[in-house]
Design an enzyme around this catalytic site. Structure first.
Site, PDB file in Angstrom:
ATOM      1  N   LYS A   1      23.105  48.318  -1.235  1.00 18.69           N
ATOM      2  CA  LYS A   1      24.352  48.407  -0.460  1.00 18.69           C
ATOM      3  C   LYS A   1      25.489  47.795  -1.277  1.00 18.69           C
ATOM      4  CE  LYS A   1      25.552  44.969   1.285  1.00 18.69           C
ATOM      5  NZ  LYS A   1      25.830  43.617   1.792  1.00 18.69           N
TER       6      LYS A   1
ATOM      7  N   ASP B   1      22.942  42.461   8.070  1.00 20.57           N
ATOM      8  CA  ASP B   1      23.135  43.697   7.291  1.00 20.57           C
ATOM      9  C   ASP B   1      22.061  44.747   7.568  1.00 20.57           C
ATOM     10  OD1 ASP B   1      25.376  42.708   6.105  1.00 20.57           O
ATOM     11  OD2 ASP B   1      24.468  42.340   4.146  1.00 20.57           O
TER      12      ASP B   1
END
Ligand code: C5P
Length: 309
Positions: A22, A154
């Site tokens: 990410k 996350d």
């Protein structure tokens, strides 16, 4: 994600699921919350580079238990005990299901450096939720999002693994359609960074939110727009790990459209107009810093491929 069926029509016996890196193209910290977390606004994309999770039922492992092995370039550095986020994710999911006769073996192919601002652990946890749910015959990944939030801030966005804006603690997600593929260079100098320490070192907790996205969403227009956005964790991370400045300078000097740190660091990225430029920059930086982790990659334009068998 790929799945190998034991017999036609049966649940698969082994499921493989990518765990993409990410990258926070922008990360604005907009406030501190009563629960100790911070309110964020982040524009994130996910990369073809990443880890990979494989999960299978193992009759040699008692029901409800999980046996984890780590392979890959950073596998030897990864503790695989009860504190591993993959174990926590698999156990949280198994706790919601009827008891099973045998336990699970999970392999983490750890290609991303640890504690590096690319959400590697969160991506591994999300891929574990997807792989184990597939293994256990759950076909609707939508029901995993509430569980994901309890595992880490996350993890919900990693379930999507596509261009998105995340707000709140990170769990309020708006997927972005029609987002271009970026050519990206990722550089990590080899120093792990503690996310809580970086948030603690942030002086100004209340900062302006993301500006409205531009109507034109090609790489150049978005890079121009991103230049006016920030990663509010960059300065506190540099105060703790000064070598991040050197990484940013090296990427900036390689002709990147935009240079920034991802997450709480220490990985920094450059955006380029084509992949060849990203690869040329990777070669140069790798030559100057053979001990750094340097990877040219592309962002994923859609995330659906990882939730199909
Ligand atoms: O949720 P997760 O355990 O991944 O977060 C790691 C740490 O990052 C938290 O303990 C907190 O210190 C910090 N954090 C934060 N605000 C967020 C997300 C993470 O302060 N929105």
């Amino acid at each position: 994600m790929t799945a190998t069926p034991r017999h036609p029509g049966n649940h698969p016996s082994v499921v493989h699921c990518d765990a993409p890196a990410k990258i926070n193209l922008a990360l604005h910290v907009t406030g501190q919350r009563d629960d100790g977390y911070h309110d964020l606004e982040t524009l994130a994309v996910f990369c073809e580079a990443g880890d990979r999770i494989s999960a299978e039922e193992n009759p040699a492992v008692p029901g409800g238990e999980i046996d984890v092995t780590a392979t890959g370039r950073f596998g030897a550095d990864l503790p695989v005990g009860a504190d591993n986020i993959v174990v926590k994710a698999a156990q949280a999911l198994l706790a919601t299901l009827p008891e099973r006769a045998c336990g699970l073996s999970i392999t983490i192919e750890k290609n991303l450096p640890l504690a590096s601002g690319m959400g590697g652990g969160s991506a591994d946890a999300a891929a574990t939720l997807l792989a184990v749910s597939h293994l256990c015959g759950i076909r609707d990944p939508g029901q995993l999002t509430d569980l994901a939030e309890t595992i880490g801030s996350d993890v919900p966005m990693c379930l999507y693994s596509r261009a998105l804006i995340a707000r709140g603690r990170g769990e309020a997600i708006t997927p972005l359609d029609d987002f271009p593929k970026f050519s990206i260079l990722l550089v990590n100098p080899g120093t792990g960074v503690s996310t809580p320490r970086v948030f603690n070192a942030l002086q100004q907790k209340s900062n302006p939110p993301l500006a409205t996205l531009p109507a034109t969403r090609d790489c150049e227009a978005l890079s121009d727009w991103l230049a006016g956005q920030r990663n509010d964790l960059e300065l506190p991370a540099i105060s703790l790990v000064p070598i991040i400045s050197e990484v940013l300078d090296d990427i900036g000097n390689s002709g990147a459209l935009l240079t920034r740190m991802s997450g709480s660091g220490a990985t920094c990225f450059g955006l380029y107009s084509d992949f060849q430029q990203a690869e040329t920059a990777a070669l140069q930086i790798r030559q100057n810093h053979p001990d750094w982790w340097v990877q040219a990659t592309l962002s994923k334009s859609h995330g659906l491929d990882r939730i199909e068998p």
